[in-house]
Design an enzyme around this catalytic site. Structure first.
Site, short mmCIF file in Angstrom:
data_model
loop_
_atom_site.label_atom_id
_atom_site.label_comp_id
_atom_site.label_asym_id
_atom_site.label_seq_id
_atom_site.Cartn_x
_atom_site.Cartn_y
_atom_site.Cartn_z
N LYS A 178 3.09 9.69 8.11
CA LYS A 178 2.23 9.47 9.28
C LYS A 178 2.77 10.02 10.62
O LYS A 178 2.29 11.02 11.10
CB LYS A 178 1.90 7.98 9.40
CG LYS A 178 0.97 7.51 8.28
CD LYS A 178 0.35 6.18 8.59
CE LYS A 178 -0.78 5.83 7.63
NZ LYS A 178 -0.36 5.20 6.38
N PHE B 213 0.86 -1.19 0.00
CA PHE B 213 0.00 0.00 0.00
C PHE B 213 0.89 1.23 0.00
O PHE B 213 1.72 1.40 0.89
CB PHE B 213 -0.93 0.04 1.22
CG PHE B 213 -1.84 1.22 1.20
CD1 PHE B 213 -3.06 1.18 0.53
CD2 PHE B 213 -1.47 2.43 1.80
CE1 PHE B 213 -3.89 2.30 0.48
CE2 PHE B 213 -2.29 3.54 1.75
CZ PHE B 213 -3.51 3.47 1.09
N ASP C 99 9.33 2.69 1.52
CA ASP C 99 8.15 3.43 1.98
C ASP C 99 8.02 3.19 3.48
O ASP C 99 7.55 2.14 3.92
CB ASP C 99 6.90 2.95 1.23
CG ASP C 99 5.65 3.71 1.67
OD1 ASP C 99 5.69 4.41 2.71
OD2 ASP C 99 4.62 3.60 0.97
C1 LIG Z 1 -0.67 5.45 4.99
C2 LIG Z 1 0.36 5.04 4.01
C3 LIG Z 1 0.56 5.72 2.80
C4 LIG Z 1 -0.33 6.85 2.36
O1 LIG Z 1 -0.28 7.93 3.22
P1 LIG Z 1 -1.37 9.14 3.07
O2 LIG Z 1 -0.88 10.16 4.03
O3 LIG Z 1 -2.69 8.56 3.42
O4 LIG Z 1 -1.31 9.59 1.66
C5 LIG Z 1 1.59 5.33 1.99
N1 LIG Z 1 2.40 4.31 2.32
C6 LIG Z 1 2.24 3.61 3.46
C7 LIG Z 1 3.17 2.50 3.78
C8 LIG Z 1 1.20 3.94 4.33
O5 LIG Z 1 1.02 3.23 5.45
#
Ligand SMILES: *Cc1c(COP(=O)(O)O)cnc(C)c1O
Length: 417
Positions: free
Chosen positions: A255, A141, A226
């Site tokens: 986050k 994701f 990520d």
């Molecule tokens: C939450 C998340 C995203 C997206 O972040 P947003 O601030 O909602 O755009 C991308 N990568 C990972 C691993 C995430 O947990």
């Protein structure tokens, strides 16, 4: 003659004027302190969601409150047409904490990933012949913007919005052999999460990230991690890659970085970051003084209060408690995670469990039909972890017809802590 709008029309439906993009639980809040939130009706609940791994310092942390108050009183925004000292400071702290060199600031996780994708394409474009493909993992994701979505695995998220940007190739996660077949001269980057968060809290297996690092290096491709969910202390290290002993070329953050203030960043090695030049990428809000003060304060506080160590210790305690429930009740089938990014697979519906936990005064969330995720603030205490485990135990017992008295592990949350 039209009147200016003065009052919103009151409605019994709190979503009357909102897009219906979220399935929300029946709760709303007025205040928070530490790991506790006060509901609109006055009840206090224990927060083991942390705004989805965002509220790293908990609610109302005095350092963050003071820094933000101070910044609001000074100035909020000037744009990136000028030097922003607060942004330079946050970047220096990120560089120091990550061992990387330069930061690009944006406002969300998806944007941090997008910056990584553009960086990768610039990097690959400088090769002869140009390398354009980004290798990504099944189960991933990366966010909801079109570029981040193209790298995101669940088909139901992607298909309704096609055509998406091309040039992404999925390989099974934790399968180094599959990556070896996919990564080649046409690859500009490998992009993975060290622990797949939304995919159910699935950690990279030992050796996997090191293998990807060697593959990327061999083919002149970037390794981009990520760490939007895993970064800034969540896994018990400042960054998850430090626990795996690999050095990425770039890492996407968001986050937990702002402790609740929207801030994202792509942090990269000097030589790599240099491939994005003036005019290539920008964000109006990115790294604005308020967001930057938030990031600096979070980074300093995580270090000053040894919150990585707390995440490791409380995470161990939490997993131990959940494994005890697994052994004693059989209602928990597997417990995974690192630090305070923890998941429990259940033998029942996880959505139903989140509702039951809410009734009992505990916030948790589901990342799969039978998978519960726990991401409390990094400041969570030993007592709060015990309480959460006790409440989960009660929630699991709630629908067992023969559960006699005496099996309850926690006092009601209304007493607070
Ligand atoms: C939450 C998340 C995203 C997206 O972040 P947003 O601030 O909602 O755009 C991308 N990568 C990972 C691993 C995430 O947990």
């Amino acid at each position: 003659m039209t009147e200016p709008v003065r009052d919103a029309t009151p409605s019994a439906d709190p979503e009357r004027h909102l897009f219906r993009t979220y399935r929300r639980l029946p709760a709303s809040f007025v205040a928070g302190r530490g790991c506790w939130l006060t509901e609109t009706g006055g009840r206090r609940v224990l927060d083991f969601v942390g705004g989805i791994a965002v509220s790293s310092l908990g609610h109302g942390h005095p350092e963050l409150v003071d820094a933000l108050r101070d910044q609001v009183g000074r100035y909020l925004h000037v744009s990136n047409l000028y030097h922003v000292p607060e942004q330079a400071e946050a970047a220096a702290l990120l560089a120091g904490a990550s061992g990387l060199d330069r930061a690009f600031f944006c406002n969300s996780g998806a944007e941090a990933v997008e910056a990584g994708v553009k960086l990768a394409r610039r990097w690959g474009g400088a090769k002869e012949p140009a390398a354009r493909e980004i290798v990504v993992a099944e189960g991933s994701f990366h966010g909801r913007t079109l570029g981040a979505l193209a790298a995101t695995w669940p088909r139901r998220y992607r298909e309704p919005f096609e055509p998406l940007p091309a040039g992404f190739r999925f390989v099974p996660f934790n399968d180094l052999e599959a990556a070896r077949e996919a990564v080649g001269p046409g690859t500009c980057a490998v992009l993975v999460e060290p622990i797949q968060g939304e995919g159910g809290v699935v950690p990279a297996e030992p050796g996997y990230l090191e293998g990807l690092r060697r593959l990327a290096t061999r083919h002149g491709a970037l390794l981009i991690l990520d760490e939007v969910q895993t970064g800034v202390g969540r896994t018990g290290e400042m960054f998850a890659f430090q626990g795996y002993g690999v050095r990425p070329d770039a890492v996407a953050l968001a986050k937990g970085l702002g402790g609740g203030v929207p801030v994202g960043a792509l942090v990269a090695r000097d030589e790599v970051a240099g491939h994005l030049v003036p005019g290539d990428h920008a964000s109006t809000f990115g790294g604005n003084p308020l967001a930057s003060r938030a990031a600096s304060t979070v980074l300093r506080t995580v270090a000053d209060e040894a919150l990585c160590r707390n995440a490791r210790e409380r995470g161990r305690q939490l997993r131990r408690g959940l494994r005890r429930l697994a052994a004693e009740t059989g209602a928990v089938t597997e417990v995974r995670g690192q630090g305070l990014l923890v998941a429990a697979d259940l033998e029942r519906d996880a959505g139903e469990m989140t509702r039951r936990c809410l009734e009992l005064g505990l916030l948790v969330n589901a990342v799969g039909p039978r998978t519960l995720r726990l991401t409390p603030p990094l400041v969570v205490s030993e007592d709060e972890v015990d309480r959460a485990v006790g409440l989960i135990e009660r929630a699991l017992e709630a629908d067992r017809p023969c559960s006699g008295p005496g099996g309850v592990g926690a006092s009601p949350p209304s007493g607070g802590a």
